[in-house]
Scaffold this motif. Structure first.
Motif, PDB file in Angstrom:
ATOM      1  N   ALA A   9      14.869  -5.019  -1.379  1.00 23.38           N
ATOM      2  CA  ALA A   9      14.150  -4.514  -2.363  1.00 23.38           C
ATOM      3  C   ALA A   9      13.586  -6.077  -2.896  1.00 23.38           C
ATOM      4  N   ASN A  10      12.043  -6.369  -3.534  1.00 22.67           N
ATOM      5  CA  ASN A  10      11.781  -7.504  -3.746  1.00 22.67           C
ATOM      6  C   ASN A  10      12.837  -7.529  -5.639  1.00 22.67           C
ATOM      7  N   THR A  11      11.779  -7.227  -6.599  1.00 22.31           N
ATOM      8  CA  THR A  11      12.714  -7.277  -7.972  1.00 22.31           C
ATOM      9  C   THR A  11      13.256  -6.407  -8.479  1.00 22.31           C
ATOM     10  N   VAL A  26       6.273  -4.293   2.188  1.00 21.93           N
ATOM     11  CA  VAL A  26       4.992  -3.851   2.250  1.00 21.93           C
ATOM     12  C   VAL A  26       4.852  -5.517   2.005  1.00 21.93           C
ATOM     13  N   GLY A  27       2.865  -6.222   2.599  1.00 29.29           N
ATOM     14  CA  GLY A  27       2.510  -7.332   3.638  1.00 29.29           C
ATOM     15  C   GLY A  27       2.925  -7.935   3.578  1.00 29.29           C
ATOM     16  N   ALA A  28       2.437  -9.202   4.059  1.00 33.63           N
ATOM     17  CA  ALA A  28       2.625 -10.584   4.539  1.00 33.63           C
ATOM     18  C   ALA A  28       4.217 -10.819   4.780  1.00 33.63           C
ATOM     19  N   ALA A  59       7.131   0.587   9.977  1.00 39.02           N
ATOM     20  CA  ALA A  59       5.726   1.139   8.541  1.00 39.02           C
ATOM     21  C   ALA A  59       4.769  -0.030   8.663  1.00 39.02           C
ATOM     22  N   ASN A  60       5.659  -1.456   8.288  1.00 37.83           N
ATOM     23  CA  ASN A  60       5.117  -2.689   7.928  1.00 37.83           C
ATOM     24  C   ASN A  60       3.542  -3.406   8.576  1.00 37.83           C
ATOM     25  N   LYS A  61       3.046  -2.655   8.825  1.00 37.67           N
ATOM     26  CA  LYS A  61       0.976  -2.689   9.471  1.00 37.67           C
ATOM     27  C   LYS A  61       0.869  -4.364   9.634  1.00 37.67           C
TER      28      LYS A  61
HETATM   29  P1  NAD Z   1       5.940   0.314  -2.009  1.00 40.47           P
HETATM   30  O1  NAD Z   1       4.866  -0.630  -2.859  1.00 40.47           O
HETATM   31  O2  NAD Z   1       6.624   1.550  -2.411  1.00 40.47           O
HETATM   32  O3  NAD Z   1       7.293  -0.914  -1.840  1.00 40.47           O
HETATM   33  C1  NAD Z   1       7.086  -2.551  -0.775  1.00 40.47           C
HETATM   34  C2  NAD Z   1       8.794  -2.792  -0.368  1.00 40.47           C
HETATM   35  O4  NAD Z   1       8.822  -3.925  -0.185  1.00 40.47           O
HETATM   36  C3  NAD Z   1       9.949  -2.138  -1.557  1.00 40.47           C
HETATM   37  O5  NAD Z   1      10.752  -1.902  -1.808  1.00 40.47           O
HETATM   38  C4  NAD Z   1       9.740  -4.017  -2.759  1.00 40.47           C
HETATM   39  O6  NAD Z   1      10.737  -4.444  -2.876  1.00 40.47           O
HETATM   40  C5  NAD Z   1       9.195  -4.768  -0.749  1.00 40.47           C
HETATM   41  N1  NAD Z   1       8.456  -5.995  -1.408  1.00 40.47           N
HETATM   42  C6  NAD Z   1       7.668  -6.133  -1.825  1.00 40.47           C
HETATM   43  N2  NAD Z   1       7.357  -7.471  -1.656  1.00 40.47           N
HETATM   44  C7  NAD Z   1       8.178  -7.627  -1.337  1.00 40.47           C
HETATM   45  C8  NAD Z   1       8.391  -9.239  -1.118  1.00 40.47           C
HETATM   46  N3  NAD Z   1       7.860 -10.281  -1.525  1.00 40.47           N
HETATM   47  N4  NAD Z   1       9.986  -9.944  -0.117  1.00 40.47           N
HETATM   48  C9  NAD Z   1      10.798  -8.713  -0.093  1.00 40.47           C
HETATM   49  N5  NAD Z   1      10.808  -7.100  -0.694  1.00 40.47           N
HETATM   50  C10 NAD Z   1       8.981  -7.167  -0.525  1.00 40.47           C
HETATM   51  O7  NAD Z   1       4.634   0.399  -0.771  1.00 40.47           O
HETATM   52  P2  NAD Z   1       4.867   1.329   0.758  1.00 40.47           P
HETATM   53  O8  NAD Z   1       4.096   2.267   0.370  1.00 40.47           O
HETATM   54  O9  NAD Z   1       6.553   2.453   0.948  1.00 40.47           O
HETATM   55  O10 NAD Z   1       4.755   0.849   1.907  1.00 40.47           O
HETATM   56  C11 NAD Z   1       5.667  -0.167   3.309  1.00 40.47           C
HETATM   57  C12 NAD Z   1       4.346  -0.547   4.126  1.00 40.47           C
HETATM   58  O11 NAD Z   1       4.874   0.937   4.448  1.00 40.47           O
HETATM   59  C13 NAD Z   1       3.463  -0.917   3.938  1.00 40.47           C
HETATM   60  O12 NAD Z   1       3.450  -1.796   4.664  1.00 40.47           O
HETATM   61  C14 NAD Z   1       2.837   0.153   3.669  1.00 40.47           C
HETATM   62  O13 NAD Z   1       1.433  -0.252   4.529  1.00 40.47           O
HETATM   63  C15 NAD Z   1       3.069   1.243   5.039  1.00 40.47           C
HETATM   64  N6  NAD Z   1       2.893   2.646   5.219  1.00 40.47           N
HETATM   65  C16 NAD Z   1       3.150   3.152   4.228  1.00 40.47           C
HETATM   66  C17 NAD Z   1       3.373   4.963   4.123  1.00 40.47           C
HETATM   67  C18 NAD Z   1       3.340   5.478   3.084  1.00 40.47           C
HETATM   68  O14 NAD Z   1       3.028   6.850   2.708  1.00 40.47           O
HETATM   69  N7  NAD Z   1       3.608   4.509   1.683  1.00 40.47           N
HETATM   70  C19 NAD Z   1       2.222   5.133   5.110  1.00 40.47           C
HETATM   71  C20 NAD Z   1       2.118   4.540   6.323  1.00 40.47           C
HETATM   72  C21 NAD Z   1       2.577   2.971   6.142  1.00 40.47           C
END
Ligand code: NAD
Ligand code: MG
Length: 411
Positions: free
Chosen positions: A48-50, A114-116, A135-137
């Motif tokens: 997780a992040n924070t 999420v993200g880079a 998931a992390n497109k």
């Molecule tokens: P979210 O914001 O709910 O969760 C993101 C996760 O990443 C969290 O666990 C967070 O702690 C972690 N995180 C964030 N920044 C970070 C960093 N700098 N270092 C380490 N960990 C970090 O996002 P989400 O909706 O679960 O989406 C996650 C990925 O899945 C994204 O790339 C999104 O495009 C893709 N996605 C999500 C969905 C959806 O329904 N939520 C659907 C399709 C694709």
């Protein structure tokens, strides 16, 4: 814990899983699915992040071997929140993320940061030849051919989790499924891949009201419950643009083979049109547990805990072309897709900066497009042959994007 209905051969041991981004929307849904099938899945590590409180709760509930936090402070707080006899080992930092994604004991990695920030651990999982649930497109959008080449070199098994790509994957023949990124679509009779998108919360809003929309309104997606960044991307439809780029790489599409359709109900998750006139579609509830369960159990199917679609209650299913005036971000991404890797890496970085500024109340909703377009115009095309070059362009683009955000800044 709910015990599901799946069965598996007695001899097979459970798949050992790492979840990158376990506290997010995809991460939590993944935990929900694996908790229903304890005979199939064993949790190795989560990250997780924070969000320490949620992570502490997950550690106590699911007892992974490792829990990785983004920074030392969060890791220390997590350690303090865990009982003194906890067996969960708390780790911190970028190398620990790479380690839990590539550890020899891990079979499968859910890439749901999420993200880079997800690029390096996702690539580590790919290079270690894991089964990678993507998931992390953004990781694929940033690295394109390098990512696909790494999958081919390591023999990793790539399974798309994004609902559209999961749907397309389900509609494609096995020969394509097993050669993602490298198969010839025309050779198996595919004419078009039809990527569907709902249009988000502002589909019917008067255009003159778009600029004033708040982060809360942008995050209130009519069909899906998701993290804040992807929710904003869905409102601008830059999400569909990232998905267009993602589909180009996953399915090795030519420009003429890839189309986007507006489908407000989010029941048809995407379709594949074949040369004989057939169209195959995957339909389902707007619930990410379906593609997650499919990725986890492929090529089998398990109970995802999702209600069956009731066709008597569905009503109409509508499809139309996307309005490029309302959603200029989509065309920006489509153009970037065919301009080259530098363009999609930069667009992704510019968008992350712009969306963060919008969520922080520093930009108007419509400025997200302006910032992305201006930044793309300001970045010089360059060839990206390595991960280091990609990371360097990502960082440079973020600096440029911050300057552009400052010009629009509301506070
Ligand atoms: P979210 O914001 O709910 O969760 C993101 C996760 O990443 C969290 O666990 C967070 O702690 C972690 N995180 C964030 N920044 C970070 C960093 N700098 N270092 C380490 N960990 C970090 O996002 P989400 O909706 O679960 O989406 C996650 C990925 O899945 C994204 O790339 C999104 O495009 C893709 N996605 C999500 C969905 C959806 O329904 N939520 C659907 C399709 C694709
Ligand atoms: Mg999607």
């Amino acid at each position: 814990m709910v015990i599901g209905v799946s069965t598996m051969p007695q001899s097979a041991r459970p798949q050992r899983l790492t979840i990158l981004g376990a506290t997010g929307s995809i991460g939590l849904n993944t935990l929900k699915v694996i908790a229903a099938h304890p005979e199939r899945f064993e949790l190795f590590a989560i990250s997780a992040n924070t969000n320490v409180t949620r992570m502490a709760d997950l550690c106590m509930r699911y007892q992974p071997r490792y829990a990785v936090m983004h920074c030392d402070r969060a890791a220390l707080q997590l350690q303090q929140q865990l009982p003194s006899d906890s067996t969960v080992e708390v780790l911190t930092g970028a190398q620990a993320l790479v380690d839990i994604a590539s550890d020899d004991q891990v079979d499968c990695v859910m890439a749901a940061i999420v993200g880079a920030a997800g690029l390096m651990p996702t690539m580590a999982a790919v290079k270690a030849g894991k089964r990678v649930l993507l998931a992390n497109k953004e990781a694929l959008v940033m690295s394109g051919q390098l990512f696909i080449d790494a999958v081919a070199d390591s023999g990793a098994q790539l399974l798309p989790i994004d609902s559209e790509h999961n749907a397309i994957f389900q509609c494609l023949p096995q020969s394509v499924q097993q050669q993602l990124g490298r198969a010839d679509l025309a050779a198996v009779g595919v004419q078009h891949i039809l990527l569907t998108g709902s249009g988000g919360p502002f589909r019917q809003l008067p255009l003159t009201e778009l600029a004033q929309q708040t982060p809360a309104a942008a995050c209130a997606h009519p069909n899906w419950s998701m993290g804040r960044k992807i929710s904003v991307d869905s409102a601008t439809m830059l999400n569909k643009g990232l998905e267009y780029i993602e589909a180009r790489w996953l399915f090795n599409c030519q420009r003429s083979q890839l189309q986007v359709l507006l489908h407000p109900q989010s029941v048809v998750h995407s379709m594949v049109q074949f040369v004989d006139g057939s169209v195959l579609a995957q339909l389902g509830q707007a619930d990410m547990c379906t593609p997650i369960a499919y990725g986890l159990s492929y090529p089998e199917r398990i109970d995802a805990g999702v209600a069956a679609l009731d066709f008597t209650q569905l009503g109409q299913l509508n499809f139309s072309a996307v309005d490029s005036v309302r959603y200029p971000c989509l065309q920006l991404a489509i153009d970037a897709c065919w301009q080259g890797q530098w363009a999609t890496t930069s667009l992704n970085a510019a968008n992350e900066v712009a969306v963060a500024a919008f969520l922080a109340g520093q930009l108007r909703f419509t400025d997200i497009y302006s910032v992305c377009a201006e930044v793309l115009a300001a970045i010089s095309p360059t060839t990206l042959n390595s991960l280091a070059a990609i990371v360097s362009l990502d960082e440079e683009t973020r600096r440029v994007a911050q300057q552009h955000v400052a010009r629009y800044a509301l506070c």
